[in-house]
Design a protein around this motif. Structure first.
Motif, PDB file in Angstrom:
ATOM      1  N   LEU A 114       0.825  -1.209   0.000  1.00  0.00           N
ATOM      2  CA  LEU A 114       0.000   0.000   0.000  1.00  0.00           C
ATOM      3  C   LEU A 114       0.861   1.263   0.000  1.00  0.00           C
ATOM      4  O   LEU A 114       0.549   2.247  -0.683  1.00  0.00           O
ATOM      5  N   GLU A 115       1.935   1.242   0.750  1.00  0.00           N
ATOM      6  CA  GLU A 115       2.846   2.384   0.765  1.00  0.00           C
ATOM      7  C   GLU A 115       3.464   2.608  -0.614  1.00  0.00           C
ATOM      8  O   GLU A 115       3.622   3.758  -1.069  1.00  0.00           O
ATOM      9  N   ALA A 116       3.808   1.517  -1.284  1.00  0.00           N
ATOM     10  CA  ALA A 116       4.380   1.629  -2.625  1.00  0.00           C
ATOM     11  C   ALA A 116       3.366   2.222  -3.595  1.00  0.00           C
ATOM     12  O   ALA A 116       3.726   3.036  -4.465  1.00  0.00           O
ATOM     13  N   LEU A 117       2.102   1.834  -3.446  1.00  0.00           N
ATOM     14  CA  LEU A 117       1.058   2.411  -4.289  1.00  0.00           C
ATOM     15  C   LEU A 117       0.895   3.902  -4.022  1.00  0.00           C
ATOM     16  O   LEU A 117       0.757   4.705  -4.946  1.00  0.00           O
ATOM     17  N   ALA A 118       0.915   4.264  -2.751  1.00  0.00           N
ATOM     18  CA  ALA A 118       0.765   5.674  -2.404  1.00  0.00           C
ATOM     19  C   ALA A 118       1.912   6.511  -2.970  1.00  0.00           C
ATOM     20  O   ALA A 118       1.720   7.666  -3.379  1.00  0.00           O
ATOM     21  N   ALA A 119       3.087   5.915  -3.010  1.00  0.00           N
ATOM     22  CA  ALA A 119       4.258   6.651  -3.481  1.00  0.00           C
ATOM     23  C   ALA A 119       4.167   7.010  -4.958  1.00  0.00           C
ATOM     24  O   ALA A 119       4.775   7.986  -5.407  1.00  0.00           O
ATOM     25  N   VAL A 120       3.415   6.216  -5.735  1.00  0.00           N
ATOM     26  CA  VAL A 120       3.273   6.521  -7.168  1.00  0.00           C
ATOM     27  C   VAL A 120       1.889   7.071  -7.482  1.00  0.00           C
ATOM     28  O   VAL A 120       1.523   7.220  -8.644  1.00  0.00           O
ATOM     29  N   GLY A 121       1.119   7.380  -6.430  1.00  0.00           N
ATOM     30  CA  GLY A 121      -0.274   7.728  -6.616  1.00  0.00           C
ATOM     31  C   GLY A 121      -0.560   9.178  -6.910  1.00  0.00           C
ATOM     32  O   GLY A 121      -1.698   9.524  -7.227  1.00  0.00           O
ATOM     33  N   SER A 122       0.421  10.046  -6.813  1.00  0.00           N
ATOM     34  CA  SER A 122       0.155  11.472  -7.036  1.00  0.00           C
ATOM     35  C   SER A 122       0.823  11.926  -8.323  1.00  0.00           C
ATOM     36  O   SER A 122       1.957  11.550  -8.625  1.00  0.00           O
ATOM     37  N   GLY A 123       0.094  12.728  -9.087  1.00  0.00           N
ATOM     38  CA  GLY A 123       0.645  13.281 -10.316  1.00  0.00           C
ATOM     39  C   GLY A 123       0.520  12.334 -11.489  1.00  0.00           C
ATOM     40  O   GLY A 123       0.308  11.135 -11.327  1.00  0.00           O
ATOM     41  N   PRO A 124       0.655  12.871 -12.681  1.00  0.00           N
ATOM     42  CA  PRO A 124       0.537  12.048 -13.885  1.00  0.00           C
ATOM     43  C   PRO A 124       1.811  11.258 -14.166  1.00  0.00           C
ATOM     44  O   PRO A 124       2.886  11.560 -13.627  1.00  0.00           O
ATOM     45  N   ALA A 125       1.676  10.238 -15.002  1.00  0.00           N
ATOM     46  CA  ALA A 125       2.814   9.456 -15.471  1.00  0.00           C
ATOM     47  C   ALA A 125       2.430   8.835 -16.803  1.00  0.00           C
ATOM     48  O   ALA A 125       1.243   8.603 -17.061  1.00  0.00           O
TER      49      ALA A 125
ATOM     50  N   ALA B 273       1.420   6.353 -19.700  1.00  0.00           N
ATOM     51  CA  ALA B 273       0.546   5.179 -19.600  1.00  0.00           C
ATOM     52  C   ALA B 273       1.157   3.952 -20.273  1.00  0.00           C
ATOM     53  O   ALA B 273       2.178   4.035 -20.949  1.00  0.00           O
ATOM     54  N   TYR B 274       0.511   2.828 -20.054  1.00  0.00           N
ATOM     55  CA  TYR B 274       0.814   1.556 -20.721  1.00  0.00           C
ATOM     56  C   TYR B 274       2.253   1.087 -20.525  1.00  0.00           C
ATOM     57  O   TYR B 274       2.846   0.482 -21.409  1.00  0.00           O
ATOM     58  N   GLY B 275       2.814   1.364 -19.363  1.00  0.00           N
ATOM     59  CA  GLY B 275       4.127   0.828 -19.037  1.00  0.00           C
ATOM     60  C   GLY B 275       5.307   1.691 -19.423  1.00  0.00           C
ATOM     61  O   GLY B 275       6.459   1.284 -19.221  1.00  0.00           O
ATOM     62  N   ALA B 276       5.054   2.886 -19.929  1.00  0.00           N
ATOM     63  CA  ALA B 276       6.158   3.782 -20.295  1.00  0.00           C
ATOM     64  C   ALA B 276       6.548   4.685 -19.142  1.00  0.00           C
ATOM     65  O   ALA B 276       7.076   5.779 -19.345  1.00  0.00           O
ATOM     66  N   ASP B 277       6.324   4.249 -17.921  1.00  0.00           N
ATOM     67  CA  ASP B 277       6.532   5.053 -16.720  1.00  0.00           C
ATOM     68  C   ASP B 277       7.787   4.608 -15.979  1.00  0.00           C
ATOM     69  O   ASP B 277       8.270   3.488 -16.161  1.00  0.00           O
ATOM     70  N   PRO B 278       8.328   5.435 -15.095  1.00  0.00           N
ATOM     71  CA  PRO B 278       9.547   5.084 -14.364  1.00  0.00           C
ATOM     72  C   PRO B 278       9.381   3.868 -13.449  1.00  0.00           C
ATOM     73  O   PRO B 278      10.336   3.109 -13.250  1.00  0.00           O
ATOM     74  N   THR B 279       8.201   3.678 -12.871  1.00  0.00           N
ATOM     75  CA  THR B 279       8.003   2.547 -11.957  1.00  0.00           C
ATOM     76  C   THR B 279       8.102   1.229 -12.702  1.00  0.00           C
ATOM     77  O   THR B 279       8.719   0.267 -12.217  1.00  0.00           O
ATOM     78  N   THR B 280       7.501   1.143 -13.886  1.00  0.00           N
ATOM     79  CA  THR B 280       7.607  -0.077 -14.684  1.00  0.00           C
ATOM     80  C   THR B 280       9.051  -0.316 -15.110  1.00  0.00           C
ATOM     81  O   THR B 280       9.515  -1.465 -15.151  1.00  0.00           O
ATOM     82  N   ALA B 281       9.771   0.758 -15.403  1.00  0.00           N
ATOM     83  CA  ALA B 281      11.191   0.611 -15.745  1.00  0.00           C
ATOM     84  C   ALA B 281      11.982   0.073 -14.550  1.00  0.00           C
ATOM     85  O   ALA B 281      12.874  -0.772 -14.708  1.00  0.00           O
ATOM     86  N   SER B 282      11.656   0.544 -13.347  1.00  0.00           N
ATOM     87  CA  SER B 282      12.327   0.032 -12.141  1.00  0.00           C
ATOM     88  C   SER B 282      11.994  -1.435 -11.918  1.00  0.00           C
ATOM     89  O   SER B 282      12.848  -2.222 -11.486  1.00  0.00           O
ATOM     90  N   LEU B 283      10.745  -1.804 -12.200  1.00  0.00           N
ATOM     91  CA  LEU B 283      10.372  -3.216 -12.073  1.00  0.00           C
ATOM     92  C   LEU B 283      11.182  -4.072 -13.039  1.00  0.00           C
ATOM     93  O   LEU B 283      11.649  -5.160 -12.667  1.00  0.00           O
ATOM     94  N   ALA B 284      11.372  -3.603 -14.257  1.00  0.00           N
ATOM     95  CA  ALA B 284      12.154  -4.363 -15.236  1.00  0.00           C
ATOM     96  C   ALA B 284      13.564  -4.618 -14.716  1.00  0.00           C
ATOM     97  O   ALA B 284      14.115  -5.720 -14.871  1.00  0.00           O
ATOM     98  N   GLN B 285      14.156  -3.606 -14.075  1.00  0.00           N
ATOM     99  CA  GLN B 285      15.493  -3.775 -13.504  1.00  0.00           C
ATOM    100  C   GLN B 285      15.477  -4.779 -12.357  1.00  0.00           C
ATOM    101  O   GLN B 285      16.379  -5.628 -12.237  1.00  0.00           O
ATOM    102  N   ALA B 286      14.449  -4.701 -11.513  1.00  0.00           N
ATOM    103  CA  ALA B 286      14.346  -5.632 -10.384  1.00  0.00           C
ATOM    104  C   ALA B 286      14.174  -7.062 -10.866  1.00  0.00           C
ATOM    105  O   ALA B 286      14.728  -8.001 -10.275  1.00  0.00           O
ATOM    106  N   VAL B 287      13.406  -7.248 -11.920  1.00  0.00           N
ATOM    107  CA  VAL B 287      13.208  -8.589 -12.471  1.00  0.00           C
ATOM    108  C   VAL B 287      14.520  -9.142 -13.018  1.00  0.00           C
ATOM    109  O   VAL B 287      14.843 -10.322 -12.830  1.00  0.00           O
ATOM    110  N   ARG B 288      15.301  -8.295 -13.664  1.00  0.00           N
ATOM    111  CA  ARG B 288      16.595  -8.765 -14.166  1.00  0.00           C
ATOM    112  C   ARG B 288      17.532  -9.117 -13.021  1.00  0.00           C
ATOM    113  O   ARG B 288      18.264 -10.109 -13.085  1.00  0.00           O
ATOM    114  N   ARG B 289      17.507  -8.326 -11.954  1.00  0.00           N
ATOM    115  CA  ARG B 289      18.347  -8.656 -10.788  1.00  0.00           C
ATOM    116  C   ARG B 289      17.903  -9.962 -10.150  1.00  0.00           C
ATOM    117  O   ARG B 289      18.731 -10.736  -9.653  1.00  0.00           O
ATOM    118  N   THR B 290      16.608 -10.220 -10.160  1.00  0.00           N
ATOM    119  CA  THR B 290      16.062 -11.386  -9.466  1.00  0.00           C
ATOM    120  C   THR B 290      16.189 -12.659 -10.284  1.00  0.00           C
ATOM    121  O   THR B 290      16.548 -13.723  -9.754  1.00  0.00           O
TER     122      THR B 290
END
Length: 348
Positions: A17-28, A30-47
């Motif tokens: 929930l905290e992670a959702l709140a952190a990305v919940g304000s302001g525009p970004a 759409a469709y995965g072209a956002d910084p959070t999805t890019a961070s997830l891609a990096q995390a998946v590669r690390r994992t």
């Protein structure tokens, strides 16, 4: 009332929930072209390894359908156990959505073996048969058992030798990895799995799963399939944030996925220990992940439902008995487990 029906019933974890709140304000974008999805891609590669590619989706069924559709041609079929969720509990989604025939095989303990592949390998090239071009195994299985790395590797090696790709339904992969004390990579990439349906919803997220391609050669057009299957969220940053919180986030030495899964597994072991000594409660499967299966008198099951929610799973040894499933979650409390076990003893 204690909830033992499914880990799908569990709330969202506060850190998610905290992670959702952190990305919940302001525009970004759409469709995965956002910084959070890019961070997830990096995390998946690390994992999972540098070649891993993540495609967030909304549901577990959606993940399985997108993965298998991208893995198989129109004439392809997938080998799975008779217990597989994609065979028994997805309303025929692979067949209805993508025309993928599921080839179920008997599987004691709900684990696939190389023998399951040998059973259908002779159909390859036969124009009269659906072509078994993929294998799907579930980790942890629908019966709460887990595959060791050696067991996964035996399946992937046999499948690849026959020219088949390997999919893993990892709705509870976190529970299996926590139970074995292994990383997510050690049960997937390192064992030769080609494509993974990675589960978040059962482990503290909500509406957050992912197709993770471990070997790009095993798929075609994942992006197109995800959109055509109605699994591409416009505000994907919210799905990505949940998965990122599980893989990378939170306080403590262990990632959130492991902490949540370890707790759920521990509660299941505690529940089994508290109930299995009660006369008339007969466990039917090993408790290797976060679930207890047992047969009990039907009268006991009915009485327990006044203070607990759980599912009947199958028939008991006699007509007056039933097999029940008691499943624990990241938010199952030890005091509730102990109270339920005491109630089982009192009623029995």
């Amino acid at each position: 009332m204690i909830q033992l029906a499914s880990d799908n019933y569990a709330a969202m974890h506060p850190e998610v929930l905290e992670a959702l709140a952190a990305v919940g304000s302001g525009p970004a974008p759409a469709y995965g072209a956002d910084p959070t999805t890019a961070s997830l891609a990096q995390a998946v590669r690390r994992t999972f390894g540098e070649g891993a590619q993540a495609y967030p989706v909304l549901t577990g069924t959606g993940a399985n359908v997108v993965a298998l559709t991208a893995m198989l041609p129109r004439w392809g079929a997938v080998i799975a156990t008779e217990h597989a969720h994609l065979h028994t509990d997805e309303n025929g989604a692979p067949e209805r959505v993508s025309g993928i025939k599921v080839l179920p095989v008997p599987a004691p303990g709900a684990r696939l073996t190389p023998a399951a592949i040998e059973r259908y390998a002779a159909d390859l090239g036969d124009v009269h048969r659906a072509q078994p071009l993929a294998v799907s195994l579930t980790q942890a299985t629908e019966l709460g058992t887990v595959y060791t790395p050696a067991q996964v590797r035996a399946v992937t090696e046999a499948a690849h030798a026959a020219g088949m790709a390997v999919h893993m339904d990892g709705a509870r992969l976190a529970n299996a990895a926590a139970a074995l004390g292994l990383s997510l990579r050690e049960l997937t990439t390192d064992c030769g799995v080609d494509v993974l349906s990675f589960g978040g919803t059962k482990n503290g997220a909500a509406l957050a799963e992912a197709v993770i391609v471990l070997d790009p050669r095993a798929v075609t057009g994942v992006e197109m399939v995800r959109k055509a299957s109605m699994q591409l969220a416009s505000k994907q940053r919210y799905t990505a944030a949940q998965l990122l919180a599980l893989l990378d986030g939170g306080a403590g030495a262990d990632p959130l996925w492991r902490r949540n899964a370890s707790h759920a597994n521990a509660m299941a072991r505690r529940l089994r220990q508290g109930c299995s000594a009660v006369a008339g409660v007969n466990p039917t499967q090993p408790t290797e992940a976060n679930v207890v299966f047992a047969t009990v008198p039907r009268t006991l099951a009915a009485a327990l439902r006044e203070e607990a929610v759980f599912y009947d799973w199958g028939l008991g040894e006699t007509r007056d008995r039933v097999e029940v499933r008691w499943m624990c979650s990241w938010d199952t409390r030890a005091e509730d487990v102990d109270a339920f076990a005491r109630r089982v003893g009192a009623l029995a």
